[in-house]
Structure formats: structure tokens, C-alpha cells
Design a protein around this motif. Structure first.
Motif, short mmCIF file in Angstrom:
data_model
loop_
_atom_site.label_atom_id
_atom_site.label_comp_id
_atom_site.label_asym_id
_atom_site.label_seq_id
_atom_site.Cartn_x
_atom_site.Cartn_y
_atom_site.Cartn_z
N ALA A 42 5.18 -6.70 -3.61
CA ALA A 42 5.22 -8.10 -3.52
C ALA A 42 5.68 -8.71 -2.10
CB ALA A 42 6.44 -8.17 -5.05
N PRO A 43 5.39 -10.08 -2.32
CA PRO A 43 5.05 -10.99 -0.64
C PRO A 43 6.53 -10.18 -0.26
CG PRO A 43 4.74 -12.14 -2.39
CD PRO A 43 5.12 -11.44 -3.25
N GLY A 44 6.71 -10.23 0.64
CA GLY A 44 8.09 -9.46 0.81
C GLY A 44 8.50 -7.91 1.32
N THR A 45 8.23 -7.53 0.75
CA THR A 45 8.30 -5.85 0.13
C THR A 45 8.01 -5.60 1.44
OG1 THR A 45 7.47 -5.97 -1.89
CG2 THR A 45 7.87 -3.92 -0.57
N VAL A 46 9.14 -4.31 1.70
CA VAL A 46 9.94 -3.95 2.71
C VAL A 46 8.55 -2.49 2.80
CG1 VAL A 46 11.40 -2.63 4.36
CG2 VAL A 46 12.13 -5.00 3.54
N ILE A 47 8.08 -2.27 3.80
CA ILE A 47 7.14 -0.94 4.26
C ILE A 47 7.82 -0.93 5.66
CG2 ILE A 47 5.65 -1.90 2.12
CD1 ILE A 47 3.77 -2.72 4.69
N THR A 48 7.04 0.84 5.31
CA THR A 48 7.23 1.80 6.66
C THR A 48 5.60 0.64 7.85
OG1 THR A 48 6.04 3.97 5.97
CG2 THR A 48 8.57 3.59 6.22
N MET A 49 5.94 1.13 8.70
CA MET A 49 4.25 0.50 9.45
C MET A 49 3.84 2.05 9.69
SD MET A 49 4.74 -2.29 9.28
CE MET A 49 3.78 -2.78 10.05
N GLU A 50 4.00 3.25 9.23
CA GLU A 50 3.11 4.28 9.83
C GLU A 50 1.35 3.77 9.62
OE1 GLU A 50 3.45 5.06 5.68
OE2 GLU A 50 4.63 4.81 6.96
#
Length: 71
Positions: A42-50
């Protein structure tokens, strides 16, 4: 000495080709084209950047892919 692992190849596919598609159609097409993991967010979902080789990410708004990127 152990061999250095070689990461699998990613599909030669542009993430931009999925923008505007219905999310279920985009996921099906990505799997057919060889992406090992397809993630819809979903827009704005917080995810890790690996970065994960073979993963395609979709940002889905109102049932359609609004953004797509590798990793």
C-alpha cells in the motif's frame, strides 16, 4: 576455500511496464516473466531497504500498480 556464490539473474524486464496494470494481473505477469518474489504494498508502507535479487515491488493504489521497482 569456499566458492563465491553467484546470485541468480534477474529477468530482463522493466518495472515501468507494470505501472497502470491491475495488481492481480501485474503479479501474474511478473511471476510468468521469472520474478521469484513479487511484493504488493500500500502507499506509504514502511519497508526495509535491503536489496533482494529477483524481487519486484509494487505500490498499489485503488487496485492498480502506481509504482514498481526492483529489489
Amino acid at each position: 576455500m569456499a566458492a563465491i556464490p553467484t546470485p541468480p539473474d534477474e529477468p530482463q524486464d522493466s518495472p515501468d511496464a507494470y505501472v497502470g496494470l491491475a495488481s492481480d494481473e501485474a503479479e501474474r505477469l511478473a511471476s510468468e516473466r521469472g520474478w521469484s518474489t513479487v511484493r504488493s504494498l500500500a502507499p506509504g508502507t514502511v519497508i526495509t531497504m535491503e536489496y533482494r535479487v529477483g524481487r519486484l515491488n509494487f505500490e498499489v493504489k485503488d487496485g492498480r500498480v502506481s509504482r514498481a521497482w526492483k529489489g
